[in-house]
Design an enzyme around this catalytic site. Structure first.
Site, short mmCIF file in Angstrom:
data_model
loop_
_atom_site.label_atom_id
_atom_site.label_comp_id
_atom_site.label_asym_id
_atom_site.label_seq_id
_atom_site.Cartn_x
_atom_site.Cartn_y
_atom_site.Cartn_z
N LYS A 19 0.87 -1.19 0.00
CA LYS A 19 0.00 0.00 0.00
C LYS A 19 0.89 1.22 0.00
O LYS A 19 1.81 1.33 0.83
CB LYS A 19 -0.87 -0.02 1.27
CG LYS A 19 -1.71 1.22 1.43
CD LYS A 19 -3.11 1.01 0.89
CE LYS A 19 -3.87 2.27 0.64
NZ LYS A 19 -3.83 2.74 -0.75
N GLN A 64 7.30 4.03 3.75
CA GLN A 64 5.88 3.64 3.80
C GLN A 64 5.70 2.35 4.60
O GLN A 64 4.70 2.20 5.32
CB GLN A 64 5.39 3.43 2.35
CG GLN A 64 3.89 3.36 2.21
CD GLN A 64 3.22 4.73 2.24
OE1 GLN A 64 3.67 5.64 1.57
NE2 GLN A 64 2.17 4.88 3.02
N LYS A 81 5.74 3.42 8.18
CA LYS A 81 4.58 4.26 8.47
C LYS A 81 3.31 3.40 8.57
O LYS A 81 2.52 3.53 9.51
CB LYS A 81 4.41 5.27 7.33
CG LYS A 81 3.27 6.24 7.52
CD LYS A 81 3.04 7.08 6.27
CE LYS A 81 4.29 7.80 5.81
NZ LYS A 81 4.02 8.72 4.69
N LYS A 90 5.22 1.82 -3.23
CA LYS A 90 5.21 3.19 -3.77
C LYS A 90 5.42 3.09 -5.27
O LYS A 90 6.01 2.11 -5.75
CB LYS A 90 6.35 4.02 -3.14
CG LYS A 90 6.13 5.51 -3.20
CD LYS A 90 5.22 6.00 -2.09
CE LYS A 90 4.77 7.42 -2.35
NZ LYS A 90 4.01 7.98 -1.21
N GLY A 126 -2.93 8.20 -4.19
CA GLY A 126 -2.28 9.40 -4.74
C GLY A 126 -1.03 9.78 -3.96
O GLY A 126 -0.74 9.24 -2.90
N ASP A 127 -0.29 10.70 -4.51
CA ASP A 127 0.84 11.35 -3.84
C ASP A 127 1.06 12.64 -4.64
O ASP A 127 0.15 13.06 -5.37
CB ASP A 127 2.09 10.45 -3.85
CG ASP A 127 3.23 10.99 -2.97
OD1 ASP A 127 3.11 10.94 -1.75
OD2 ASP A 127 4.22 11.52 -3.53
N THR A 172 -4.35 13.70 5.58
CA THR A 172 -2.92 13.87 5.92
C THR A 172 -2.72 15.18 6.67
O THR A 172 -2.07 15.21 7.73
CB THR A 172 -2.05 13.83 4.64
OG1 THR A 172 -2.40 12.68 3.89
CG2 THR A 172 -0.58 13.79 4.99
N ASN A 189 -2.06 19.25 -1.62
CA ASN A 189 -3.05 18.56 -0.77
C ASN A 189 -2.71 18.63 0.72
O ASN A 189 -3.54 19.05 1.53
CB ASN A 189 -3.16 17.09 -1.24
CG ASN A 189 -4.02 16.27 -0.30
OD1 ASN A 189 -3.51 15.67 0.64
ND2 ASN A 189 -5.31 16.28 -0.52
N SER A 195 -6.83 5.96 3.96
CA SER A 195 -6.83 5.05 2.80
C SER A 195 -7.14 3.64 3.26
O SER A 195 -7.90 2.91 2.61
CB SER A 195 -5.46 5.06 2.11
OG SER A 195 -5.38 6.10 1.18
#
Ligand code: NDP
Length: 448
Positions: free
Chosen positions: A94, A115, A118, A130, A169-170, A213, A244, A381
């Protein structure tokens, strides 16, 4: 035991640098986490294994592909696409997709590695991944963006799925791009499922995902300040970025009563002496999200100054870097420290260089690494995946309560593993807490 098998940070970094000498961002990310984890593991009979660390720093799979597409004039273009499936010990891969000209393997490996830790910290069953492309969306028409997303998905679809790898998204990939990507996935597979998060609520997206976020960053910052006996309420805050994460961090800060003095993009920053009002933030969001313009255009809309460069010389109590990696170097850190900043919490991934973080530690500035303070996005998410699997959609209050609970838990874990004398070392706490769950799962699953 040979020297190579001796678990030290130097041996680990030597191996990584020999293997991939040019992946500086990846080395930086590993060094920043493992400087705390390796001594902890070397001290324990359970985790003292060089091979465990070799596996933790080697992606399970890297997929690289070409992305050909046509401009509006009918000209052919070709970009590079990637998906890094980093670690699936505690759940399916993810992590977001980034479209930005700086994207390369080093950047995506650093992001995939981060990630993994995290996602572990969120307490949700999510592995780390990623992906993205060196495609530059700036100045591209909506039709060009759509054709690019469709071509990207033409290859990606065979590697992802709701139980294997769930992108999101990123930077450069927002709700619009997620819509194009999901639409094409559906066409290619004839399946409507929760394969991507960050969707519009009209077709399965979670309420509060765009906000998550930035909102989560403020929830975490409040905990940090409280832990140090301080408040966010009337603090002066510097925010970088105007995408964002920055937008919703700013929104929650204003709601809390704090004064947001700056926002920025890669051209420079705006300074608003008395703090942005909610109406002024709406204008920033309109310029950025609808008109796809530049932050300097704010000077034509409301009273503010525009300066080239970064906002870190402005005097303030809290700094929330929300733009990109390595945007606060040692010089910027010194400037913040000189102005008596109290707290720095990362909204972006790795926005502070190692030197900057060391300077914050030395000066006793509260510092939170992104893997803890910006984990709100991936958390919601994860909640979107749950809602998709249930074929339900939760109301805003439910999602916000869950987000609060998750950020509270992450803060508690950082305190548990990062407490040092009188203060909390959030970098150490986040690294060790994130490591334990992933390492336990890897060990339990055997030598595979
Ligand atoms: P966006 O693309 O929405 O916004 C990025 C912002 O950063 C833009 O304002 C952009 O300005 C600015 N920026 C990019 N590069 C630079 C630079 N070199 N110097 C100054 N400003 C720059 O991205 P997001 O807000 O989604 O992401 C920002 C960061 O947060 C990234 O590090 C991302 O990985 C991280 N993050 C994002 C999450 C999410 O949910 N979106 C979750 C967790 C982390 P410009 O328009 O000029 O490019």
């Amino acid at each position: 035991m040979g020297e190579r098998d001796n678990l030290t940070i130097d041996n680990l970094m030597k191996l990584l640098k020999e293997r991939d000498p040019h992946q500086e961002e990846f080395h930086q990310a590993v060094q920043e986490v493992m400087q705390w984890v390796v001594p902890f593991a070397a001290d324990s009979s359970r985790y003292n294994s060089f091979t465990l660390f070799e596996k933790l720093t080697e992606p399970e799979r890297i997929i690289q592909f070409r992305v050909p597409w046509l401009t509006d004039k009918g000209e052919e273009r070709c970009n590079r696409g990637f998906r890094i499936q980093f670690n699936s010990a505690i759940g399916p891969y993810k992590g977001g997709l980034r479209f930005h000209p700086t994207v390369n393997l080093s950047i995506l490996k650093f992001l995939g590695f981060e990630q993994t830790f995290k996602n572990s910290l969120t307490g949700l069953p999510l592995g780390g991944g990623k992906g993205g492309s060196d495609f530059n969306p700036r100045g591209r028409s909506e039709a060009e963006i759509m054709r690019f997303c469709q071509s990207f998905m033409n290859e990606l679809f065979r590697h992802i799925g709701p139980d294997t790898d769930i992108p999101a998204g990123d930077a450069g990939v927002g709700t619009r791009e997620i819509g194009f990507l999901f639409g094409h996935y559906k066409r290619l597979t004839a399946q409507f499922n929760g394969v991507i998060t960050g969707k519009s609520p009209a077709f399965g997206g979670s309420l509060l995902r765009p906000e998550a976020t930035g909102f989560g960053l403020l929830y975490f910052t409040k905990h940090m300040m409280k832990q140090a006996g301080k408040e966010v309420d009337d603090a002066r805050i510097l925010i970088s970025g105007s995408g964002n994460v920055a937008q919703y961090a700013c929104m929650k800060a204003i709601e809390t009563g704090a004064k947001v003095l700056t926002m920025s993009d890669s051209d420079g920053y705006i300074f608003v002496k008395d703090g942005l009002s909610r109406e002024q933030l709406n204008t920033v969001m309109d310029i950025k999200n609808n008109r796809r313009g530049r932050i300097r255009e704010c000077t034509e809309e409301f009273e503010c100054d525009f300066h080239e460069g970064t906002p870190w010389e402005v005097e303030a109590d809290i700094a929330l870097p929300c733009a990109t990696q390595n945007e606060i170097d040692k010089k910027a850190a010194k400037s913040l420290i000189g102005n008596d900043v109290v707290c720095v919490a990362e909204g972006a991934n790795m926005p502070c260089t190692s030197d900057a973080v060391a300077a914050f530690h030395d000066a006793g500035v509260l510092f939170a690494p992104g893997k803890a303070s910006n984990a709100g996005g991936v958390s919601v998410s994860g909640l979107e995946m749950t809602q998709n699997a249930q074929r339900l959609s939760w109301d805003k209050e439910t999602v916000d309560q869950e987000l609060h609970d998750i950020m509270d838990r992450i803060h508690d874990e950082c305190v548990e593993y990062g407490r040092e004398d009188k203060h909390v070392n959030y970098e150490k706490g986040a690294a060790i807490a994130g490591f334990i769950k992933v390492a336990d799962a890897m060990l339990a699953q055997g030598a595979v």
